[in-house]
Motif scaffolding. Structure first.
Motif, PDB file in Angstrom:
ATOM      1  N   ARG A   1      42.464  33.906  44.512  1.00 38.82           N
ATOM      2  CA  ARG A   1      43.362  34.843  43.863  1.00 38.82           C
ATOM      3  C   ARG A   1      42.783  35.264  42.513  1.00 38.82           C
ATOM      4  O   ARG A   1      43.012  36.360  42.035  1.00 38.82           O
ATOM      5  CB  ARG A   1      44.738  34.219  43.647  1.00 38.82           C
ATOM      6  CG  ARG A   1      45.727  35.207  43.091  1.00 38.82           C
ATOM      7  CD  ARG A   1      47.097  34.590  43.028  1.00 38.82           C
ATOM      8  NE  ARG A   1      47.375  33.924  41.771  1.00 38.82           N
ATOM      9  CZ  ARG A   1      47.592  34.555  40.630  1.00 38.82           C
ATOM     10  NH1 ARG A   1      47.542  35.849  40.567  1.00 38.82           N
ATOM     11  NH2 ARG A   1      47.862  33.881  39.529  1.00 38.82           N
ATOM     12  N   ARG A   2      42.038  34.379  41.912  1.00 45.55           N
ATOM     13  CA  ARG A   2      41.538  34.633  40.569  1.00 45.55           C
ATOM     14  C   ARG A   2      40.164  35.290  40.565  1.00 45.55           C
ATOM     15  O   ARG A   2      39.659  35.674  39.529  1.00 45.55           O
ATOM     16  CB  ARG A   2      41.522  33.321  39.775  1.00 45.55           C
ATOM     17  CG  ARG A   2      42.874  32.607  39.857  1.00 45.55           C
ATOM     18  CD  ARG A   2      42.887  31.292  39.141  1.00 45.55           C
ATOM     19  NE  ARG A   2      42.809  31.453  37.696  1.00 45.55           N
ATOM     20  CZ  ARG A   2      43.818  31.858  36.949  1.00 45.55           C
ATOM     21  NH1 ARG A   2      44.973  32.160  37.509  1.00 45.55           N
ATOM     22  NH2 ARG A   2      43.681  31.961  35.654  1.00 45.55           N
TER      23      ARG A   2
ATOM     24  N   GLN B   1      38.083  38.293  42.628  1.00 48.60           N
ATOM     25  CA  GLN B   1      38.201  39.360  43.622  1.00 48.60           C
ATOM     26  C   GLN B   1      36.895  40.117  43.746  1.00 48.60           C
ATOM     27  O   GLN B   1      36.038  40.051  42.885  1.00 48.60           O
ATOM     28  CB  GLN B   1      39.340  40.305  43.258  1.00 48.60           C
ATOM     29  CG  GLN B   1      40.713  39.714  43.484  1.00 48.60           C
ATOM     30  CD  GLN B   1      41.043  39.572  44.952  1.00 48.60           C
ATOM     31  OE1 GLN B   1      40.909  40.508  45.730  1.00 48.60           O
ATOM     32  NE2 GLN B   1      41.468  38.369  45.348  1.00 48.60           N
TER      33      GLN B   1
ATOM     34  N   ARG C   1      54.486  47.863  42.459  1.00 49.78           N
ATOM     35  CA  ARG C   1      53.238  47.363  41.901  1.00 49.78           C
ATOM     36  C   ARG C   1      52.046  48.186  42.421  1.00 49.78           C
ATOM     37  O   ARG C   1      51.133  48.534  41.667  1.00 49.78           O
ATOM     38  CB  ARG C   1      53.074  45.887  42.284  1.00 49.78           C
ATOM     39  CG  ARG C   1      51.747  45.282  41.971  1.00 49.78           C
ATOM     40  CD  ARG C   1      51.677  44.726  40.559  1.00 49.78           C
ATOM     41  NE  ARG C   1      50.384  44.087  40.320  1.00 49.78           N
ATOM     42  CZ  ARG C   1      49.536  44.481  39.384  1.00 49.78           C
ATOM     43  NH1 ARG C   1      49.825  45.489  38.597  1.00 49.78           N
ATOM     44  NH2 ARG C   1      48.392  43.857  39.223  1.00 49.78           N
TER      45      ARG C   1
ATOM     46  N   ASP D   1      51.814  51.399  40.649  1.00 52.08           N
ATOM     47  CA  ASP D   1      51.216  51.147  39.342  1.00 52.08           C
ATOM     48  C   ASP D   1      49.698  51.111  39.415  1.00 52.08           C
ATOM     49  O   ASP D   1      48.995  51.706  38.607  1.00 52.08           O
ATOM     50  CB  ASP D   1      51.688  49.765  38.879  1.00 52.08           C
ATOM     51  CG  ASP D   1      52.494  49.867  37.626  1.00 52.08           C
ATOM     52  OD1 ASP D   1      52.994  50.984  37.362  1.00 52.08           O
ATOM     53  OD2 ASP D   1      52.630  48.847  36.923  1.00 52.08           O
ATOM     54  N   LEU D   2      49.228  50.380  40.422  1.00 53.21           N
ATOM     55  CA  LEU D   2      47.784  50.206  40.591  1.00 53.21           C
ATOM     56  C   LEU D   2      47.105  51.532  40.910  1.00 53.21           C
ATOM     57  O   LEU D   2      46.018  51.817  40.410  1.00 53.21           O
ATOM     58  CB  LEU D   2      47.508  49.201  41.707  1.00 53.21           C
ATOM     59  CG  LEU D   2      47.770  47.752  41.324  1.00 53.21           C
ATOM     60  CD1 LEU D   2      47.955  46.891  42.561  1.00 53.21           C
ATOM     61  CD2 LEU D   2      46.622  47.216  40.471  1.00 53.21           C
TER      62      LEU D   2
ATOM     63  N   THR E   1      46.568  53.216  37.785  1.00 46.60           N
ATOM     64  CA  THR E   1      45.490  52.587  37.015  1.00 46.60           C
ATOM     65  C   THR E   1      44.116  53.077  37.440  1.00 46.60           C
ATOM     66  O   THR E   1      43.241  53.301  36.610  1.00 46.60           O
ATOM     67  CB  THR E   1      45.531  51.045  37.197  1.00 46.60           C
ATOM     68  OG1 THR E   1      46.858  50.618  37.007  1.00 46.60           O
ATOM     69  CG2 THR E   1      44.605  50.347  36.233  1.00 46.60           C
TER      70      THR E   1
ATOM     71  N   LEU F   1      42.223  44.546  41.991  1.00 46.32           N
ATOM     72  CA  LEU F   1      42.985  44.313  40.765  1.00 46.32           C
ATOM     73  C   LEU F   1      44.405  43.828  41.039  1.00 46.32           C
ATOM     74  O   LEU F   1      45.067  43.287  40.151  1.00 46.32           O
ATOM     75  CB  LEU F   1      43.062  45.602  39.940  1.00 46.32           C
ATOM     76  CG  LEU F   1      41.748  46.142  39.374  1.00 46.32           C
ATOM     77  CD1 LEU F   1      42.000  47.446  38.633  1.00 46.32           C
ATOM     78  CD2 LEU F   1      41.101  45.118  38.453  1.00 46.32           C
TER      79      LEU F   1
ATOM     80  N   GLU G   1      45.653  40.478  39.845  1.00 45.84           N
ATOM     81  CA  GLU G   1      45.268  40.189  38.461  1.00 45.84           C
ATOM     82  C   GLU G   1      44.208  39.094  38.357  1.00 45.84           C
ATOM     83  O   GLU G   1      44.447  38.027  37.797  1.00 45.84           O
ATOM     84  CB  GLU G   1      46.504  39.807  37.636  1.00 45.84           C
ATOM     85  CG  GLU G   1      47.447  40.965  37.528  1.00 45.84           C
ATOM     86  CD  GLU G   1      48.753  40.595  36.847  1.00 45.84           C
ATOM     87  OE1 GLU G   1      48.845  39.475  36.284  1.00 45.84           O
ATOM     88  OE2 GLU G   1      49.672  41.407  36.880  1.00 45.84           O
TER      89      GLU G   1
ATOM     90  N   ARG H   1      40.785  36.952  37.351  1.00 42.98           N
ATOM     91  CA  ARG H   1      40.086  36.665  36.099  1.00 42.98           C
ATOM     92  C   ARG H   1      38.637  37.097  36.190  1.00 42.98           C
ATOM     93  O   ARG H   1      37.971  37.316  35.189  1.00 42.98           O
ATOM     94  CB  ARG H   1      40.130  35.158  35.800  1.00 42.98           C
ATOM     95  CG  ARG H   1      41.509  34.591  35.598  1.00 42.98           C
ATOM     96  CD  ARG H   1      42.092  34.957  34.233  1.00 42.98           C
ATOM     97  NE  ARG H   1      41.179  34.731  33.103  1.00 42.98           N
ATOM     98  CZ  ARG H   1      40.953  33.542  32.568  1.00 42.98           C
ATOM     99  NH1 ARG H   1      41.566  32.481  33.046  1.00 42.98           N
ATOM    100  NH2 ARG H   1      40.122  33.399  31.557  1.00 42.98           N
TER     101      ARG H   1
ATOM    102  N   LEU I   1      41.569  46.101  30.516  1.00 39.19           N
ATOM    103  CA  LEU I   1      41.976  44.826  31.099  1.00 39.19           C
ATOM    104  C   LEU I   1      41.086  43.666  30.687  1.00 39.19           C
ATOM    105  O   LEU I   1      41.505  42.523  30.726  1.00 39.19           O
ATOM    106  CB  LEU I   1      41.982  44.932  32.632  1.00 39.19           C
ATOM    107  CG  LEU I   1      42.758  46.119  33.218  1.00 39.19           C
ATOM    108  CD1 LEU I   1      42.551  46.200  34.715  1.00 39.19           C
ATOM    109  CD2 LEU I   1      44.240  46.011  32.891  1.00 39.19           C
TER     110      LEU I   1
ATOM    111  N   ILE J   1      38.612  42.212  32.172  1.00 36.00           N
ATOM    112  CA  ILE J   1      38.309  41.221  33.210  1.00 36.00           C
ATOM    113  C   ILE J   1      36.810  40.913  33.180  1.00 36.00           C
ATOM    114  O   ILE J   1      35.993  41.824  33.085  1.00 36.00           O
ATOM    115  CB  ILE J   1      38.671  41.761  34.607  1.00 36.00           C
ATOM    116  CG1 ILE J   1      40.136  42.169  34.645  1.00 36.00           C
ATOM    117  CG2 ILE J   1      38.363  40.744  35.688  1.00 36.00           C
ATOM    118  CD1 ILE J   1      40.531  42.871  35.916  1.00 36.00           C
TER     119      ILE J   1
END
Lengths: 325, 339
Positions: B108-109, B111, B150, B153-154, B157, B186, B189, B191, B221, B223
């Protein structure tokens, strides 16, 4: 001034017919002089490869067909030749280097045979002599160990070496014109440099004219004498390489120059992209094809299609807004 | 100096300290099978001892020619390939030995954005479902309405219109599809973002749009990103630091400014010289000396320095000893010329 080697006049090439027809090349004209390197630049779908195939008479027919125009090579209109007559020119006086060395060489024949074949066919040399010539050609494209490599098959070579073989084949009959369609796009950058340097050196040496088809403006700057920029099947600007980079006139050319990342400028510079998408050839905008993406569009651009206009004798562009005579 | 550049520099200075990813002596070897019984007859050393650190908010460009191991390095970091040896420490945790269940929260962290915008999106899913799928998998944004909001939103972005949410991939161009891939990455979210040649399949006029999007996302962001690419001109616009790879090893790693202004390793120099600059006046004055030969097979890499057979400065020691990656100026270089 001597006569140009190749004169393309009002060439129009279409794919399919009826409602689904696509005009891939739309009324283009250009010359190639003896011994010069002309680059044709454009993005995918701009018609640059179809131009090459039209000159070579290699369009898949159907669906591709030359609808109008002449392709005068050394006094002969290639568009009017029968296939048998074209065969005496193709590979002999005009030869072609394709993008994919993997698919354009026959995997089941030795490279010696593939290089010797056009020599045997066009120059009527006996096979033994043709093989000797093939070895000489392999040496000229700096293939190490040329003699023994004659009996090797294409799979035994790397991409760069295969492209050298293609160059050897293209040069085999000492053509007057070579058309190279994205010859190094599939290669790594250090190998690309080797292959292009070789191509430049050999065409200079033999006085062969070169049409270099590419999307890479860096390659154009390094190797071309003159440039045609294509967009939506039309040539929208043409000039000497020096002039084109110093004074790009058409908004598309200027847009391209601003959008490419380059090594010779500070990294902090923001790229200026061209907005929107390249046009769909089956639904080209009315008027100038670039008008929906153009930042300097005026009313006339939306209904009146500009043809090439003179800025000066050597620099032409198809834009209503840019300065012209 | 522009505001943008200034902010970049400030952040670069500010974030130096915290390491988000630490790759230590990573090796990925693939067995080669052959012969009548398909026995193992050798190994391809795709990645052979790669070490680097990635800092919070930093973008590291991983560059090199095909076969240098840049993509393999990326995939191995995500544990999508078996690791032969070495260590991967992500956010302070050694994930080298994690089993798939343990990897799940890590994924998840971290991508990924792939090269091919045509192959990496399921043609039978709508854009909304594609971007929303990771939210579902990782059980974020429980109900449908929230998820859709969501996704909307993306889309914004990444610069796509929100009414495109119910369309299918085939209705999009390459550049737009790449934006969808970025939005999908994204969504959870992450890292760390791993981008494998994300712009090389795009036309030049579109490439600039996506490169700019990456720059904007970085600024907004922050990242941490690994940007794998072969195009040195592109990678420089999005990276703070750059690692140049050759045959499975890093030969030079340095800040972007330093690497482009003063490339130290002969291979880095050769790469730079091989890239034509879109300016005929500059090109006319440049040396077009090319390095000889091609990248050798990773199955039988040359001994000593792997670049020595092609290197214009090769010395006797280069055949014998493998140079270590040592500090040189503001970066690290693996070359005997500096030892």
């Amino acid at each position: 001034m001597s006569k140009p080697l190749l004169q393309v006049r009002n060439l129009t090439t279409r794919f399919g017919d009826g409602l689904g027809a696509i005009t891939a090349v739309n009324n283009i004209s250009f010359n190639v002089d003896v011994g010069e390197t002309l680059a044709i630049v454009g993005e995918s779908g701009s018609g640059k490869s179809v131009t090459a195939l039209s000159i070579m008479q290699l369009l898949p027919d159907p669906p591709g067909r030359i609808m109008a125009g002449e392709i005068v090579f050394d006094g002969t209109d290639l568009a009017k030749l029968k296939e048998e007559e074209m065969r005496t020119i193709r590979g002999n006086q005009i030869s072609m280097i394709f993008q994919e060395p993997m698919t354009s060489l026959n995997p089941s024949l030795t490279i010696g045979l593939q290089i010797a074949e056009p020599i045997n066919l066009h120059k009527k040399l006996p096979w033994q002599k043709a093989y000797d010539k093939a070895e000489e050609l392999l040496n000229r494209v700096r293939m190490p160990d040329a003699r023994s490599r004659l009996s090797a098959h294409p799979y035994q070579f790397s991409g760069g070496m295969r492209q050298r073989i293609m160059i050897a084949m293209a040069l085999a009959c000492q053509p007057r014109l070579i058309i190279a369609d994205e010859p190094t796009t599939a290669l790594d950058v250090t190998v690309q440099a080797q292959v292009l340097e070789l191509l430049k050196e050999l065409t200079r040496e033999t006085g062969t004219a070169l049409i270099l088809i590419t999307h890479d403006l860096g390659v154009v700057a390094r190797y071309a004498d003159r440039v045609c920029v294509m967009y939506g099947g039309k040539i929208i600007e043409t000039a000497s390489a020096l002039d084109l980079y110093a004074r790009p006139m058409h908004p598309y050319t200027r847009g391209l120059m601003a959008s490419i990342p380059r090594l010779d400028e500070p990294a902090g510079r923001r790229l200026v992209p061209i907005k929107g998408q390249p046009p769909n050839l089956s639904q080209l905008p009315v008027g100038c094809s670039f008008n929906p993406r153009c930042s300097e569009v005026v009313d006339r651009c939306r209904h009146d299609t500009p043809e090439l206009m003179k800025f000066d004798d050597k620099h032409l562009h198809a834009c209503w807004v840019a300065p012209h005579v | 100096m522009s505001d943008v550049l200034l902010r970049h520099k400030q952040r670069r200075a500010a974030v130096k300290s915290d390491v988000i990813l630490d790759v230590q002596e990573l090796k990925v070897h693939f067995p080669v099978y052959g012969g009548f019984l398909q026995r193992e007859v050798g190994t391809v050393k795709a990645v052979d001892g790669v070490s680097f650190q990635l800092h919070e908010g930093e973008t590291l460009g991983l560059v090199g020619e095909s076969g240098c191991g840049k993509s393999t390095t990326g995939l191995a970091i995500l544990r999508m390939l078996p690791i032969t040896s070495g260590k991967i420490v992500f956010e302070g945790v050694d994930i080298t030995e994690h089993d798939p269940r343990q990897m799940r929260p890590v994924r998840r962290r971290v991508q990924m954005v792939y090269q091919d915008p045509f192959g990496s999106l399921d043609p039978r899913m709508t854009i909304g479902d594609i971007i929303g799928e990771p939210l579902e998998i990782h059980k974020l944004h429980g109900n449908k309405a929230e998820r859709r909001a969501r996704v909307m939103d993306l889309l914004k972005t990444v610069g796509l219109r929100q009414d495109m949410i119910d369309r299918y991939p085939h209705q999009f161009s390459g550049g737009q599809r790449q934006r969808v891939s970025i939005a999908r990455a994204l969504a959870v979210e992450p890292r760390l973002l791993l981008c494998d040649e994300p712009v090389s399949a795009l036309d030049v006029s579109i490439q600039a749009q996506v490169v700019n999007l990456f720059q904007e996302l970085q600024e907004e962001l922050g990242i941490s990103t690994i940007f794998v690419a072969h195009d040195l001109a592109v990678v420089r616009h999005v990276s703070h630091r750059l690692a140049v790879m050759y045959l499975g090893t890093i030969v030079e790693i340095s800040t972007c400014d330093e690497l482009y202004a003063h490339p130290k390793h002969p291979y880095t120099q050769a790469l730079m010289a091989a890239i034509p600059v879109p300016n005929p006046v500059i090109e006319a004055g440049r040396s077009h000396q090319t390095i000889q030969g091609e990248v050798p097979s990773a199955q039988h890499p040359p001994g000593g320095c792997r670049f020595h057979p092609r290197c214009p400065h090769a010395m006797p020691i280069c055949k014998e000893q493998t140079p270590k990656l040592l500090p040189q100026g503001s970066g690290l270089v693996a070359c005997h010329l500096f030892t």
